[in-house]
Motif scaffolding. Sequence first.
Motif, PDB file in Angstrom:
ATOM      1  N   THR A 157       0.708  -1.343  -0.026  1.00 31.64           N
ATOM      2  CA  THR A 157       0.023   0.194   0.211  1.00 31.64           C
ATOM      3  C   THR A 157       0.887   1.173  -0.088  1.00 31.64           C
ATOM      4  O   THR A 157       0.692   2.168  -0.879  1.00 31.64           O
ATOM      5  CB  THR A 157      -0.861  -0.053   1.234  1.00 31.64           C
TER       6      THR A 157
ATOM      7  N   PHE B  68      -0.747   0.472   9.194  1.00 36.64           N
ATOM      8  CA  PHE B  68      -1.710  -0.415   8.484  1.00 36.64           C
ATOM      9  C   PHE B  68      -1.527  -1.610   8.684  1.00 36.64           C
ATOM     10  O   PHE B  68      -2.470  -2.648   8.588  1.00 36.64           O
ATOM     11  CB  PHE B  68      -1.035  -0.238   6.968  1.00 36.64           C
TER      12      PHE B  68
ATOM     13  N   TYR C 219      -3.624  -1.580  12.163  1.00 39.18           N
ATOM     14  CA  TYR C 219      -4.986  -1.170  12.392  1.00 39.18           C
ATOM     15  C   TYR C 219      -5.767  -1.098  11.028  1.00 39.18           C
ATOM     16  O   TYR C 219      -6.849  -1.056  10.994  1.00 39.18           O
ATOM     17  CB  TYR C 219      -4.956   0.422  12.744  1.00 39.18           C
ATOM     18  N   LEU C 220      -5.337  -1.694   9.995  1.00 40.45           N
ATOM     19  CA  LEU C 220      -5.861  -2.068   8.569  1.00 40.45           C
ATOM     20  C   LEU C 220      -6.235  -3.268   8.092  1.00 40.45           C
ATOM     21  O   LEU C 220      -6.925  -3.790   7.854  1.00 40.45           O
ATOM     22  CB  LEU C 220      -5.353  -1.006   7.577  1.00 40.45           C
TER      23      LEU C 220
ATOM     24  N   LEU D 232     -10.441  -3.567  11.436  1.00 36.03           N
ATOM     25  CA  LEU D 232     -11.298  -2.520  10.985  1.00 36.03           C
ATOM     26  C   LEU D 232     -12.687  -2.516  12.086  1.00 36.03           C
ATOM     27  O   LEU D 232     -13.458  -1.557  11.985  1.00 36.03           O
ATOM     28  CB  LEU D 232     -12.069  -2.780   9.639  1.00 36.03           C
TER      29      LEU D 232
END
Length: 181
Positions: A31, A86, A89-90, A96
Amino acid sequence: AGFLASGADMATQSLEGTDPINFAHVAAMATVASTMSGVANAIWLRQLEDAFPGKEVKEVAAKTLIHAIIIASIINSAYLAFVPFFTTYLFQEGALASGVAGAAAASTAVFSAWSMDEFITLTKLEILMFIPYNTVAFKFVPPTVRPLTHAAVSATFNVAVSAVTLGYFDTWCERAMTFFA
């Protein structure tokens, strides 16, 4: 850039013997690489070329130094702050679903994951790799091809970024020192 960073991250984890591979970290690297090393870097390279057109020493030096001092600092900071963010927490399973409490913790995590020592380490490596590469690229590589060649060099750099964000880099340096001792 995202594909190359994913491969570099999986290679880093494999070199360290990580089993199973942390695919949340792979996705986080992809990402950040896609957005910062890919799209944003391609735009910045184009803007540098437009601002300093030409292949003479003055133009090549200006583009190389601006890239090393400003653009690389932004990209390295993005990796150091957002890959751990990321990852946690992603892309972790259930991340999420953590809601507002998770968002508050996440905003603090962005800044706590970034450290000056890691930034300095990546900056030194950036200087060693990209100043020589950019000096050659700004002189000889056509601007339309430059983002692709830059992404290929970045894949090698991403092995070190992965090692730093996973906490392997110091161990690797210690192993290297005993190897050369």
